[in-house]
Write a protein that holds these residues in place. Structure first.
Motif, PDB file in Angstrom:
ATOM      1  N   LEU A   1     -23.115  -3.577  -5.555  1.00  0.00           N
ATOM      2  CA  LEU A   1     -21.665  -3.567  -5.750  1.00  0.00           C
ATOM      3  C   LEU A   1     -20.999  -4.464  -4.711  1.00  0.00           C
ATOM      4  O   LEU A   1     -21.551  -4.669  -3.617  1.00  0.00           O
ATOM      5  CB  LEU A   1     -21.127  -2.142  -5.595  1.00  0.00           C
ATOM      6  CG  LEU A   1     -21.646  -1.110  -6.591  1.00  0.00           C
ATOM      7  CD1 LEU A   1     -21.224   0.295  -6.161  1.00  0.00           C
ATOM      8  CD2 LEU A   1     -21.130  -1.431  -7.975  1.00  0.00           C
ATOM      9  N   PRO A   2     -19.812  -4.965  -5.003  1.00  0.00           N
ATOM     10  CA  PRO A   2     -19.076  -5.693  -3.970  1.00  0.00           C
ATOM     11  C   PRO A   2     -18.858  -4.763  -2.773  1.00  0.00           C
ATOM     12  O   PRO A   2     -18.572  -3.572  -2.968  1.00  0.00           O
ATOM     13  CB  PRO A   2     -17.742  -6.041  -4.628  1.00  0.00           C
ATOM     14  CG  PRO A   2     -17.927  -5.801  -6.083  1.00  0.00           C
ATOM     15  CD  PRO A   2     -19.063  -4.846  -6.244  1.00  0.00           C
ATOM     16  N   LEU A   3     -19.015  -5.273  -1.569  1.00  0.00           N
ATOM     17  CA  LEU A   3     -18.886  -4.416  -0.394  1.00  0.00           C
ATOM     18  C   LEU A   3     -17.472  -3.884  -0.225  1.00  0.00           C
ATOM     19  O   LEU A   3     -17.275  -2.743   0.180  1.00  0.00           O
ATOM     20  CB  LEU A   3     -19.330  -5.161   0.858  1.00  0.00           C
ATOM     21  CG  LEU A   3     -20.797  -5.571   0.893  1.00  0.00           C
ATOM     22  CD1 LEU A   3     -21.124  -6.246   2.209  1.00  0.00           C
ATOM     23  CD2 LEU A   3     -21.712  -4.376   0.654  1.00  0.00           C
ATOM     24  N   THR A   4     -16.500  -4.717  -0.524  1.00  0.00           N
ATOM     25  CA  THR A   4     -15.105  -4.305  -0.379  1.00  0.00           C
ATOM     26  C   THR A   4     -14.303  -4.753  -1.595  1.00  0.00           C
ATOM     27  O   THR A   4     -14.758  -5.577  -2.376  1.00  0.00           O
ATOM     28  CB  THR A   4     -14.460  -4.917   0.887  1.00  0.00           C
ATOM     29  OG1 THR A   4     -14.472  -6.334   0.781  1.00  0.00           O
ATOM     30  CG2 THR A   4     -15.182  -4.485   2.151  1.00  0.00           C
ATOM     31  N   VAL A   5     -13.118  -4.192  -1.718  1.00  0.00           N
ATOM     32  CA  VAL A   5     -12.167  -4.629  -2.732  1.00  0.00           C
ATOM     33  C   VAL A   5     -10.927  -5.144  -2.015  1.00  0.00           C
ATOM     34  O   VAL A   5     -10.642  -4.741  -0.890  1.00  0.00           O
ATOM     35  CB  VAL A   5     -11.797  -3.488  -3.709  1.00  0.00           C
ATOM     36  CG1 VAL A   5     -13.009  -3.033  -4.505  1.00  0.00           C
ATOM     37  CG2 VAL A   5     -11.165  -2.318  -3.000  1.00  0.00           C
ATOM     38  N   GLU A   6     -10.234  -6.033  -2.664  1.00  0.00           N
ATOM     39  CA  GLU A   6      -9.034  -6.611  -2.060  1.00  0.00           C
ATOM     40  C   GLU A   6      -7.909  -5.573  -2.031  1.00  0.00           C
ATOM     41  O   GLU A   6      -7.644  -4.909  -3.036  1.00  0.00           O
ATOM     42  CB  GLU A   6      -8.598  -7.828  -2.863  1.00  0.00           C
ATOM     43  CG  GLU A   6      -7.473  -8.591  -2.206  1.00  0.00           C
ATOM     44  CD  GLU A   6      -7.159  -9.885  -2.937  1.00  0.00           C
ATOM     45  OE1 GLU A   6      -6.102 -10.434  -2.666  1.00  0.00           O
ATOM     46  OE2 GLU A   6      -7.965 -10.325  -3.769  1.00  0.00           O
ATOM     47  N   THR A   7      -7.286  -5.426  -0.891  1.00  0.00           N
ATOM     48  CA  THR A   7      -6.137  -4.541  -0.761  1.00  0.00           C
ATOM     49  C   THR A   7      -5.018  -5.290  -0.046  1.00  0.00           C
ATOM     50  O   THR A   7      -5.258  -6.267   0.656  1.00  0.00           O
ATOM     51  CB  THR A   7      -6.473  -3.259   0.053  1.00  0.00           C
ATOM     52  OG1 THR A   7      -6.865  -3.645   1.363  1.00  0.00           O
ATOM     53  CG2 THR A   7      -7.571  -2.458  -0.608  1.00  0.00           C
ATOM     54  N   HIS A   8      -3.811  -4.819  -0.237  1.00  0.00           N
ATOM     55  CA  HIS A   8      -2.651  -5.409   0.421  1.00  0.00           C
ATOM     56  C   HIS A   8      -1.785  -4.298   0.969  1.00  0.00           C
ATOM     57  O   HIS A   8      -1.609  -3.268   0.331  1.00  0.00           O
ATOM     58  CB  HIS A   8      -1.822  -6.236  -0.565  1.00  0.00           C
ATOM     59  CG  HIS A   8      -2.573  -7.382  -1.146  1.00  0.00           C
ATOM     60  ND1 HIS A   8      -2.748  -8.569  -0.497  1.00  0.00           N
ATOM     61  CD2 HIS A   8      -3.246  -7.504  -2.316  1.00  0.00           C
ATOM     62  CE1 HIS A   8      -3.468  -9.383  -1.251  1.00  0.00           C
ATOM     63  NE2 HIS A   8      -3.789  -8.752  -2.361  1.00  0.00           N
ATOM     64  N   GLN A   9      -1.256  -4.527   2.150  1.00  0.00           N
ATOM     65  CA  GLN A   9      -0.346  -3.569   2.747  1.00  0.00           C
ATOM     66  C   GLN A   9       1.036  -4.186   2.719  1.00  0.00           C
ATOM     67  O   GLN A   9       1.251  -5.303   3.199  1.00  0.00           O
ATOM     68  CB  GLN A   9      -0.754  -3.282   4.185  1.00  0.00           C
ATOM     69  CG  GLN A   9       0.085  -2.227   4.837  1.00  0.00           C
ATOM     70  CD  GLN A   9      -0.463  -1.842   6.199  1.00  0.00           C
ATOM     71  OE1 GLN A   9      -1.642  -2.030   6.482  1.00  0.00           O
ATOM     72  NE2 GLN A   9       0.392  -1.309   7.032  1.00  0.00           N
ATOM     73  N   VAL A  10       1.960  -3.455   2.137  1.00  0.00           N
ATOM     74  CA  VAL A  10       3.331  -3.936   2.008  1.00  0.00           C
ATOM     75  C   VAL A  10       4.262  -2.833   2.469  1.00  0.00           C
ATOM     76  O   VAL A  10       4.084  -1.664   2.110  1.00  0.00           O
ATOM     77  CB  VAL A  10       3.648  -4.289   0.530  1.00  0.00           C
ATOM     78  CG1 VAL A  10       5.076  -4.758   0.398  1.00  0.00           C
ATOM     79  CG2 VAL A  10       2.675  -5.337   0.013  1.00  0.00           C
ATOM     80  N   GLU A  11       5.247  -3.196   3.269  1.00  0.00           N
ATOM     81  CA  GLU A  11       6.220  -2.221   3.726  1.00  0.00           C
ATOM     82  C   GLU A  11       7.387  -2.191   2.746  1.00  0.00           C
ATOM     83  O   GLU A  11       7.934  -3.241   2.395  1.00  0.00           O
ATOM     84  CB  GLU A  11       6.728  -2.599   5.117  1.00  0.00           C
ATOM     85  CG  GLU A  11       7.628  -1.568   5.732  1.00  0.00           C
ATOM     86  CD  GLU A  11       7.965  -1.898   7.166  1.00  0.00           C
ATOM     87  OE1 GLU A  11       9.155  -1.888   7.485  1.00  0.00           O
ATOM     88  OE2 GLU A  11       7.029  -2.190   7.931  1.00  0.00           O
ATOM     89  N   VAL A  12       7.734  -0.982   2.304  1.00  0.00           N
ATOM     90  CA  VAL A  12       8.838  -0.814   1.357  1.00  0.00           C
ATOM     91  C   VAL A  12       9.852   0.131   1.973  1.00  0.00           C
ATOM     92  O   VAL A  12       9.503   1.186   2.499  1.00  0.00           O
ATOM     93  CB  VAL A  12       8.329  -0.210   0.020  1.00  0.00           C
ATOM     94  CG1 VAL A  12       9.481   0.050  -0.915  1.00  0.00           C
ATOM     95  CG2 VAL A  12       7.311  -1.132  -0.610  1.00  0.00           C
ATOM     96  N   VAL A  13      11.117  -0.246   1.925  1.00  0.00           N
ATOM     97  CA  VAL A  13      12.187   0.601   2.416  1.00  0.00           C
ATOM     98  C   VAL A  13      12.902   1.180   1.216  1.00  0.00           C
ATOM     99  O   VAL A  13      13.313   0.450   0.309  1.00  0.00           O
ATOM    100  CB  VAL A  13      13.178  -0.210   3.299  1.00  0.00           C
ATOM    101  CG1 VAL A  13      14.322   0.671   3.759  1.00  0.00           C
ATOM    102  CG2 VAL A  13      12.445  -0.819   4.478  1.00  0.00           C
TER     103      VAL A  13
END
Length: 68
Positions: A55-67
């Motif tokens: 399996l792929p070792l990791t998956v793409e993630t994104h951190q976004v700040e929402v107000v």
């Protein structure tokens, strides 16, 4: 390797820690420090299993700040 983790305290006071870039990689600890140490072992184990299964070792993630 460096990984971002999320750390939350549950209703019983236990710290739950998760590595979002590795699906299913979660651990816990009675203190923040314990949880941070425990996730290191969990990350190593999850990466090993994912590699063994091709399996792929990791998956793409994104951190976004929402107000809101």
């Amino acid at each position: 390797m460096k990984f971002n983790v999320t750390l939350e305290r549950d209703e019983d006071g236990v710290w739950i820690i998760e590595c979002p870039s590795i699906p299913g990689c979660i651990s816990q600890g009675q203190t923040k420090e314990d949880a941070l140490e425990n996730i290191k072992d969990a990350i190593a184990a999850c990466l090993q299993v994912r590699a063994e299964r091709g399996l792929p070792l990791t998956v793409e993630t994104h951190q976004v700040e929402v107000v809101a």
